[in-house]
Design an enzyme around this catalytic site. Structure first.
Site, PDB file in Angstrom:
ATOM      1  N   ASP A 157      17.365 -22.923  42.781  1.00 11.85           N
ATOM      2  CA  ASP A 157      16.415 -21.828  42.853  1.00 11.85           C
ATOM      3  C   ASP A 157      15.027 -22.329  43.249  1.00 11.85           C
ATOM      4  OD1 ASP A 157      18.274 -19.922  42.203  1.00 11.85           O
ATOM      5  OD2 ASP A 157      17.851 -19.980  40.045  1.00 11.85           O
ATOM      6  N   ASP A 164      15.802 -27.619  41.109  1.00 17.59           N
ATOM      7  CA  ASP A 164      17.159 -27.093  41.166  1.00 17.59           C
ATOM      8  C   ASP A 164      17.291 -26.221  42.405  1.00 17.59           C
ATOM      9  OD1 ASP A 164      15.786 -24.794  40.548  1.00 17.59           O
ATOM     10  OD2 ASP A 164      16.606 -24.567  38.531  1.00 17.59           O
TER      11      ASP A 164
END
Length: 678
Positions: free
Chosen positions: A517, A515
């Protein structure tokens, strides 16, 4: 076992260019995309040699729709007269005889990057066909070569002339045009990459001031995007400005130094920024030398001495003060160093390091004289004083970092005391077989610790995002707990204290969620390795783990898909009635799933991190990880296309394909109906 005789009849003799086809790696390193482009570089370098020696000022490179590539220069034209001993045209000798060329002495070229006489003939040997057009003495000549199967021997005859040298007529044109089609029987992929070619040609244009290089890719759909022209009157000074485009420069003008000592020509372009990293890119006869060599050694020695001498003359360093180190003076430095050397001696076929001993004193003499003159010029005093002041601050920060580093080293000697509760080490004694997984978060770390093979796999969980080191001093980096833990775990030390010989793990694997992050954490860790442990990357020890994005299950049959294209295949293969799970993070996987998809050496996918274009890597790291917003926004605007219909399939990388935002969820729901999905 029946004894086998071994006599002269068992010795195989490879004729002509057969050896090249049998062992292409000996000549171009690999048959991957890198080797494919190496073919083009060999022909381009021949054209650039004409320009570098003053015989040409135009080079045109074209990627054609049929997969072939062509290179033209307006130089002297390859020789077409008969070779005195071989009795064939010179152009035929160049393309069919290994170790035959005009660069073994300095009669034809004062300076050249190609010294082995194999470039053109190797390209011919590894192509399905090759055609040479020579425009010489108002006459157009052509000779063609093919690598077809011999009807008698049933073997491929490598690079054989398709016919005699032809005279096609009169012409006003001059120079040489080479066009070739890479052999798909040799290379894994025969598609040239547009941006890879463009970057190399742009680099050559910077290194050869005033030479006009035209690049056309006929395969592109947009006619306006097909042709680019590279020509820089400022040469390497323009190159430095390009490299520093996303940085804050300490001085407006580029310091340009040029001189000649004996037969060695040296040029250097220098500009300081407010950053903390050194960016020195060196070349010899237009060949990049990422491993440095005697020319870099001479430059650094002269550079450090000149600035220390100036600092004392100007009273900036007192009598009781110690000299500043070279690292102090090169903090924030961006420099392009080019050297022209007759008969350069490169270490290894990759030509990564210059070995000529006579080059060091020559470069040192040129830089000493030129830089001293620059420093003594009254109009440069303000900039010179600012550089010394920056170096003095760097020395103070370096001393603070040294104390912190010593503390880390002592802690490491006490059985890695600060890592208790964080690092789950492995039991293996062979460092080259051991693997360190840098895992995002305690949840994923827990699964990884349970799923690993503790004999050779160690786990280091990260708690929160590490520091972005792009704009930080070393002492600030060492103050970060996550990086202190990582440095201690690796055992290599850091920066000037870094030693690859102390590395505890053969593979250092970044394993983060798929993702936004996770992508950010990967970028931060790679920036850290690039800036402070570069040899870890160049040594081939840094990897990115590739966890699957999807799990497709029907009954007992489970298929893991690592991207959307694999998912489409998996769902087609499963048919109706399957269940589909999209992983939002490593923590969603149980230990068994994490092992079989991401950690098991026999089934996992790893991406090795490498540096193929150091200047590009340096510039992009500054743009994407630096503190200037505008260059980053411009880069994203130029390279990201969010309007294409296939964006979800092809433009998103693994890190973005499973974003938890509404847009990604909506796209996912649109692609896959609710039935059969978990």
């Amino acid at each position: 076992m029946t004894p086998q005789t071994y006599n002269a009849g068992n010795i195989q003799v490879l004729e002509g260019l057969e050896a090249v086809r049998m062992r292409p790696g000996m000549y171009i390193g690999t048959t991957s995309a890198r080797g494919l482009h190496h073919l083009l570089w060999e022909i381009v370098d021949n054209a650039i040699d004409e320009a570098a020696n003053g015989f040409a000022d135009e080079v045109t490179v074209t990627l054609h729709r049929d997969g072939s590539a062509s290179v033209w220069d307006n130089g002297r034209g390859m020789p077409v007269d008969t070779h005195p001993t071989l009795g064939i045209p010179g152009v035929e000798v160049i393309f069919t005889v290994l170790h035959a060329g005009g660069k073994f002495n300095n009669d034809n070229y004062d300076y050249s990057g190609g010294l082995h006489g194999v470039g053109a003939s190797v390209v011919n040997a590894l192509s399905r066909w090759l055609t040479v057009d020579v425009y010489l003495n108002w006459t157009h000549y052509r000779m063609s070569f093919t690598s077809d199967t011999d009807p008698v021997t049933r073997k491929i005859a490598a690079g054989k002339p398709a016919g005699p040298l032809e005279v096609l007529g009169s012409t006003r044109k001059k120079g040489t045009l080479v066009r070739f089609l890479p052999d798909d029987r040799i290379f894994e992929d025969v598609k040239f990459q547009t941006e890879t070619v463009a970057r190399r040609l742009q680099e050559l244009a910077y290194l050869n001031r005033g030479v006009r290089i035209t690049f056309t890719d006929e395969r592109l759909a947009d006619p306006e995007a097909r042709t680019r022209v590279f020509c820089y009157d400022g040469g390497i000074s323009d190159y430095v400005l390009y490299l520093n485009a996303g940085k804050t420069a300490l001085q407006e003008d580029v310091i340009y130094l040029e001189g000649r000592r004996d037969t060695v020509i040296c040029r250097a372009a220098i500009q300081y920024t407010d950053g903390f990293t050194e960016s020195l890119f060196s070349y010899v006869n237009n060949i990049n030398t990422p491993e440095g060599g005697t020319h870099e050694t001479g430059f650094k020695a002269a550079f450090t001495k000149c600035f220390n001498d100036y600092a004392r003359r100007a009273g900036l360093l007192k009598e009781k003060d110690s000299n500043l180190s070279g690292e102090d003076f090169r903090e924030g430095l961006t420099c392009v160093l080019t050297t022209m050397v007759k008969n350069p001696q490169f270490e290894g076929q990759t030509k990564g390091r210059l070995g000529n001993s006579e080059v060091r004193p020559a470069v040192e003499a040129v830089i000493s004289q030129q830089l001293t003159d620059w420093l003594d010029n009254l109009k440069n005093q303000e900039v010179a004083s600012a550089i010394v002041a920056k170096a003095m601050r760097a020395a103070q920060a370096r001393e603070a970092a040294r104390k912190t580093r010593d503390n880390i080293r002592k802690a490491s000697q006490l059985e890695a005391a600060p890592l208790v509760g964080k690092l789950s080490s492995c039991t293996g004694r062979k460092w080259e077989d051991n693997e360190l997984f840098i895992v995002e978060g305690d949840s994923a770390g827990g699964s990884a610790k349970q799923g690993r093979d503790r004999r050779f796999q160690a786990i280091l969980p990260l708690r929160g995002k590490p520091l972005n080191v792009e704009k930080k001093h070393l002492d600030q980096v060492l103050a970060n707990e996550e990086f202190r833990s990582l440095i201690t775990a690796l055992g290599t030390g850091i920066d000037e204290g870094f030693s690859l010989s102390n590395l505890k793990y053969g593979k250092v694997i970044i394993l983060s969620d798929a993702d936004q992050d996770g992508a950010h954490i990967r970028a931060i860790l790679l920036t850290f390795f690039l800036r402070y442990m570069r040899d870890l990357i160049t040594g081939g020890h840094v990897y990115i783990g590739m966890p699957p994005l999807y799990k497709v299950q029907k009954g007992q049959n489970v298929i893991y898909a690592y991207d959307d294209k694999e998912l489409a295949k998996a769902t087609r293969s499963a048919g109706k009635g399957y269940t589909l799970q999209r992983y939002k993070g490593l923590g969603e996987m149980n230990p068994e799933q994490l092992w079989e998809t991401t950690m098991d050496p026999s089934r996992r996918k790893l991406m090795r991190v490498s540096i193929e274009d150091a200047a590009l890597v340096d510039r992009l790291t500054t743009v994407l990880m630096g503190d200037k917003v505008e260059p980053r926004r411009d880069y994203i605007s130029e390279h990201a296309d969010f309007n294409k219909e296939d964006h979800f399939d092809e433009k998103l990388d693994q890190s973005a394909a499973s974003r938890r935002d509404n847009a990604a969820a909506a796209a996912f729901d649109a692609k896959f109906p609710a039935e059969g999905r978990v």
